[in-house]
Scaffold this active site. Structure first.
Site, PDB file in Angstrom:
ATOM      1  N   LYS A  83      -1.600  -6.521   0.247  1.00  0.00           N
ATOM      2  CA  LYS A  83      -1.735  -6.638  -1.211  1.00  0.00           C
ATOM      3  C   LYS A  83      -0.812  -5.635  -1.892  1.00  0.00           C
ATOM      4  O   LYS A  83      -1.050  -4.441  -1.870  1.00  0.00           O
ATOM      5  CB  LYS A  83      -3.165  -6.385  -1.679  1.00  0.00           C
ATOM      6  CG  LYS A  83      -3.314  -6.804  -3.148  1.00  0.00           C
ATOM      7  CD  LYS A  83      -4.387  -6.046  -3.898  1.00  0.00           C
ATOM      8  CE  LYS A  83      -3.898  -4.804  -4.591  1.00  0.00           C
ATOM      9  NZ  LYS A  83      -2.916  -4.990  -5.683  1.00  0.00           N
ATOM     10  N   GLU A 159      -3.342   7.168   2.478  1.00  0.00           N
ATOM     11  CA  GLU A 159      -2.241   8.046   2.051  1.00  0.00           C
ATOM     12  C   GLU A 159      -2.349   8.170   0.548  1.00  0.00           C
ATOM     13  O   GLU A 159      -2.045   7.233  -0.180  1.00  0.00           O
ATOM     14  CB  GLU A 159      -0.884   7.416   2.386  1.00  0.00           C
ATOM     15  CG  GLU A 159      -0.618   7.228   3.857  1.00  0.00           C
ATOM     16  CD  GLU A 159      -0.231   8.508   4.560  1.00  0.00           C
ATOM     17  OE1 GLU A 159      -0.232   9.579   3.920  1.00  0.00           O
ATOM     18  OE2 GLU A 159       0.057   8.425   5.759  1.00  0.00           O
ATOM     19  N   CYS A 194       4.813  10.491  -4.259  1.00  0.00           N
ATOM     20  CA  CYS A 194       3.546  11.146  -3.931  1.00  0.00           C
ATOM     21  C   CYS A 194       3.740  12.592  -3.481  1.00  0.00           C
ATOM     22  O   CYS A 194       2.922  13.443  -3.768  1.00  0.00           O
ATOM     23  CB  CYS A 194       2.804  10.345  -2.878  1.00  0.00           C
ATOM     24  SG  CYS A 194       3.870   9.902  -1.512  1.00  0.00           S
ATOM     25  N   GLU A 293      -2.110  15.289 -10.603  1.00  0.00           N
ATOM     26  CA  GLU A 293      -0.878  14.590 -10.264  1.00  0.00           C
ATOM     27  C   GLU A 293      -0.354  13.857 -11.500  1.00  0.00           C
ATOM     28  O   GLU A 293      -1.053  13.030 -12.077  1.00  0.00           O
ATOM     29  CB  GLU A 293      -1.153  13.592  -9.149  1.00  0.00           C
ATOM     30  CG  GLU A 293       0.098  12.899  -8.674  1.00  0.00           C
ATOM     31  CD  GLU A 293      -0.161  12.044  -7.455  1.00  0.00           C
ATOM     32  OE1 GLU A 293      -1.100  11.250  -7.481  1.00  0.00           O
ATOM     33  OE2 GLU A 293       0.598  12.179  -6.478  1.00  0.00           O
TER      34      GLU A 293
END
Ligand code: NAP
Ligand code: MG
Length: 390
Positions: A83, A159, A194, A293
């Site tokens: 997906k 992750e 990331c 983040e």
């Protein structure tokens, strides 16, 4: 998703192809084991495919993140339902077309575009999905833990996010190289990375000099049309993300950090969502721009006094994806690398890697590793076959 076409061509596509080839070539070189039991038995430890792997991936490296899952999952004998993120389904669909062309049997690799809350959650809760390999935010990673617990206890490889410290010690050898790495470490891919080195931890004696050099690099990184082959910084993926990034820039100002460079949306007349390279100085690690983040081109500069303090600040985060340290002292390089709680530590470089080295996080950056031979383990279960001889 707005990245420069030169990066798609030079990075995403070749690395994705290399990843698939690597696992295809590796899999007939991986052996099972024989346990060192006594002479009355033969005990083999064999790896078996899990069955059905759900792969749920983000939009920042759409093809590459898909390949990091699909390569090792197929090589170990699983089938995959992939997906892609709602913003970036096309490369996943193209990958499936190419897989069909290459002879992957029907049904072995399927792509299901759709929203996270529907298609993603359905994979997360499906009783016949044996593992979900996920890359995305920590928030959604935690949802997959819940989906698993409330369904079939499927395995997970997560992750997730990061807030990587990029540490420049007083004995940094090549300050120009550190400046170049610090700038690209947070501005590459519009900061939508990331492991972006979003916290610059710099020894107070070097701070002004380093910032000056980073600004010089940053001034060469101008956002522009992603389809122009000369462009080195593209557009933010969508309006939601743009507003999120600008919101963090406001939060930085409101909490008292010094805006040192950039800070605004640019090229508005183009209809695209462009943010200029942005640097904050005088950030404290308690501020939101140091803790959360941002996933945009925003660098938070945090000065420190000594090595111990640098390590303390670096590790004072819920994340643990990556970290970097610049030093000319070999003992310090080893000492600090070991003290940093992160899945990858770079010394005198940033964001270097290849398919042979694992990538993945500690703490709330998740668990499980992509890339390298180690990525194969999580797509298999270990079976003990105990055979009595006499
Ligand atoms: P995200 O919102 O967590 O989405 C990741 C994937 O999960 C997408 O396919 C998304 O689908 C799906 N999803 C969203 N909500 C879901 C739900 N309720 N249930 C099931 N699936 C759901 O992350 P993103 O915005 O795409 O990407 C940014 C994040 O990814 C950042 O936090 C970044 O750090 C992280 N990231 C980590 C790595 C790594 O290797 N550690 C690499 C790249 C990115 P839809 O969006 O289509 O709805
Ligand atoms: Mg999303």
């Amino acid at each position: 998703m707005g990245k420069p076409i030169r990066d798609s061509r030079a990075v995403d596509v070749p690395l994705a192809a290399e990843c698939i080839a690597y696992y295809g070539e590796a899999i007939d070189k991986v052996y099972d084991e024989v346990a060192p039991t006594g002479p009355s038995d033969v005990v083999t430890l064999v790896r078996e495919p899990l069955g059905v792997v759900g792969a749920v991936v983000p939009w920042n490296f759409p093809l590459l993140m898909a390949s990091w899952k699909v390569g090792p999952a197929l090589a170990t004998g699983n089938s995959v339902v992939l997906k892609p993120a709602e913003q970036s389904p096309l490369t996943a669909l193209r990958l499936a077309e190419l897989a069909a062309e290459a002879g992957v049997p029907d049904g072995v690799l399927q792509v299901v575009p759709g929203f996270g809350e529907t298609a993603g959650q359905a994979l997360g809760r499906h009783m016949d999905v044996d593992l979900v390999a996920f890359t995305g935010s920590t928030e959604v990673g935690k949802l997959f833990l819940r989906y698993s617990g409330e369904s079939n206890m499927k395995r997970l490889a997560l992750e997730c996010g990061g807030k990587s410290p990029h540490i420049v010690m007083q004995d940094c050898g090549d300050l120009d190289a550190a400046a170049e790495a610090a700038a690209w470490g947070v501005f590459y891919n519009q900061g939508e990375v990331c492991n972006a080195g979003s916290r610059l931890l710099v020894h107070e004696s070097l701070k002004d000099e380093l910032l000056e050099r980073i600004v010089r690099v940053a001034e060469t990184i101008r956002p522009g049309d992603p389809l122009d082959p000369e462009t080195r910084m593209g557009a933010i993926v969508d309006r939601t993300q743009l507003e999120r990034v600008l919101g963090y820039i406001d939060a930085g100002r409101d909490q008292g950090a010094d805006l040192h460079l950039g800070g605004g949306q640019v090229l508005e007349e183009s209809g695209g969502y462009f943010v200029e390279p942005t640097i904050f100085d005088a950030v404290s690690n308690e501020m939101r721009i140091a803790r959360e983040e941002i996933f945009g081109p925003v660098l938070a500069t945090i000065p420190f006094g000594d090595e111990e303090e640098a390590i303390e600040i670096a590790n004072d985060t819920v994340y643990g994806l990556a970290a970097a340290v610049w030093t000319n002292d070999l003992s310090r390089a080893h000492r600090v690398s070991r003290a940093l709680r992160a899945g990858v530590v770079w010394v005198n470089c940033f964001d270097r890697g290849d398919i042979t080295a694992p990538f993945g996080g500690f703490k709330q950056s998740g668990f499980g590793r992509d890339k390298s031979i180690h990525a194969l383990e999580k797509y298999t279960d270990l079976k003990t076959i105990w055979i009595a001889i006499d």
